[in-house]
Design a protein around this motif. Structure first.
Motif, PDB file in Angstrom:
ATOM      1  N   LEU A 232      78.967  78.465  47.194  1.00  0.00           N
ATOM      2  CA  LEU A 232      77.647  78.819  46.677  1.00  0.00           C
ATOM      3  C   LEU A 232      77.572  80.315  46.383  1.00  0.00           C
ATOM      4  CD1 LEU A 232      74.694  78.368  46.005  1.00  0.00           C
ATOM      5  CD2 LEU A 232      74.168  78.446  48.455  1.00  0.00           C
ATOM      6  N   VAL A 253      71.543  70.590  44.765  1.00  0.00           N
ATOM      7  CA  VAL A 253      72.911  70.111  44.632  1.00  0.00           C
ATOM      8  C   VAL A 253      72.879  68.807  43.847  1.00  0.00           C
ATOM      9  CG1 VAL A 253      74.915  69.173  45.839  1.00  0.00           C
ATOM     10  CG2 VAL A 253      73.762  71.200  46.725  1.00  0.00           C
ATOM     11  N   VAL A 296      80.391  67.547  42.874  1.00  0.00           N
ATOM     12  CA  VAL A 296      79.048  68.107  42.971  1.00  0.00           C
ATOM     13  C   VAL A 296      78.984  69.418  42.204  1.00  0.00           C
ATOM     14  CG1 VAL A 296      78.476  67.043  45.185  1.00  0.00           C
ATOM     15  CG2 VAL A 296      79.644  69.249  45.155  1.00  0.00           C
ATOM     16  N   PHE A 298      76.008  72.865  41.713  1.00  0.00           N
ATOM     17  CA  PHE A 298      74.705  73.431  42.006  1.00  0.00           C
ATOM     18  C   PHE A 298      73.842  73.412  40.745  1.00  0.00           C
ATOM     19  CE2 PHE A 298      77.401  75.381  45.296  1.00  0.00           C
ATOM     20  CZ  PHE A 298      76.683  74.992  46.420  1.00  0.00           C
TER      21      PHE A 298
END
Length: 357
Positions: A232, A253, A296, A298
């Protein structure tokens, strides 16, 4: 099949119910209403029993389903920060409407499709549609949704999370004339009815995508072999000033829906809230299931992306014969996202016309 919607800003319970019921007659005969959805702000907590009784008396054959909420949506407006009640009434000939309730702990015992069928009163073969509300303090909403998806594959599920309270015991649910604290309430619809569902997440991806390499249940521990918080940080330092500002205010997310897609873009992810971080271990907890091997990325949410996404999702349904619509809004939208209230229902009215909402 006929629907009618109404909304009131009256603060006194008797007047509020009068204003709520008055517009219904013009579109739906009250004695022929099969399902009524009711949403109330916390202002009416002390009068809830009286309100439920009066609505039930006016619509004696209807299954009444609803909850208390931070705000309400109805007809052509979204009401925030003030007392209000909204209702959607439906006459559904040829449709079976069955109420169901889940108490705390029921998910531990509902371990087979047969038990779920008995609990909800509907079989998988009947192609049911689920409408449900949950209390986030006393029901694992994510587990509830996961179980419905598992036990009734492909069944549409629409609904929302009661939002009037900020701690356990403050939310109230309504089902078939009863007021319930905690758990989940809902109805199943089966028979001569068709439902189309859309989800407008209003988010766009930032940075690059990663594969979860370590995690448990709701906690992402590592992405691409590095602590999740390290990944992150790497994403944040590469953002523009505007995107960094958005990330600090509305960071999410997204989990890829189709792992086999070559390149991911907006709309390819199921969006989850970030609910906590562990700085010591570099882990991130999300409001959703974590699966090792999942991709995944952000995301941030802003007004422009949210508007574009909602219009893209609704536009294909313009011009179709739609009897009624349910609109469940996130508390992060409304005036938390746009200068004035009413954006989402305004887009619906613009693209779908005079559909009861």
């Amino acid at each position: 099949m006929r629907f009618a919607s109404s909304i009131t800003l009256a603060t006194e319970a008797t007047q509020a119910v009068d204003e709520l019921l008055a517009p219904i007659d013009s579109r739906v005969t009250p004695g022929m209403v099969d399902l009524a959805l009711l949403f109330l702000t916390a202002h009416f907590d002390d009068d809830l029993a009286e309100i439920v009784e009066r609505v039930g008396t006016a619509m004696p054959h209807a299954v009444l389903l609803g909850c208390t909420a931070e705000g309400t949506i109805g007809v052509d407006r979204e009401v925030e920060g003030r007392p209000s009640i909204s209702m959607l009434a439906a006459s559904l000939p040829g449709v079976s409407v069955r109420p169901f309730q889940l108490n705390s702990g029921d998910l531990d015992t509902l371990t087979s499709p047969e038990r779920w069928e008995r609990k909800t009163g509907v079989s998988r073969e009947s192609d049911p549609i689920f409408v449900a509300m949950t209390d986030p303090f006393r029901e694992d909403t994510f587990e509830f949704v996961s179980r419905i998806n598992e036990m009734f594959p492909g069944a549409p599920l629409v609904g929302g999370v009661a939002s009037a309270g900020h701690e356990p015991g403050q939310n109230q649910l309504v089902l078939a004339g009863e007021i319930i604290e905690g758990g989940a309430v809902g109805v199943t619809l089966s028979g001569d009815v068709g439902v189309t569902t859309i989800v407008s997440q209003g988010c766009r991806p930032i940075g690059e995508s990663f594969v979860i390499t370590k995690g448990t249940r709701y906690v992402i521990q590592e992405m691409g072999g590095e602590p999740a918080l390290t990944r992150l940080h790497d994403v944040l330092v590469g953002l523009s000033e505007e995107d960094e500002r958005l990330a600090r205010r509305s960071l999410f997310v997204g989990r890829a829906i189709d792992e086999y897609k070559g390149e991911f873009e907006r709309g390819d992810f199921l969006i989850h809230n970030i609910i906590g971080v562990d700085r010591k271990n570099g882990a991130i907890a999300i409001a959703g299931n974590v699966k090792v091997g999942a991709t995944v990325q952000f995301h941030v949410r802003d007004a422009k992306s949210a508007d574009e996404n909602l219009r893209k999702m609704i536009a294909p349904h313009g011009g179709k014969e739609i009897a009624g619509a349910m609109l469940f809004g996130c508390n992060g939208r409304g005036t938390n996202m746009w200068p004035e209230s009413g954006h989402d229902i305004g887009v619906m009215r613009e693209l779908l016309g005079d559909v009861p909402v």
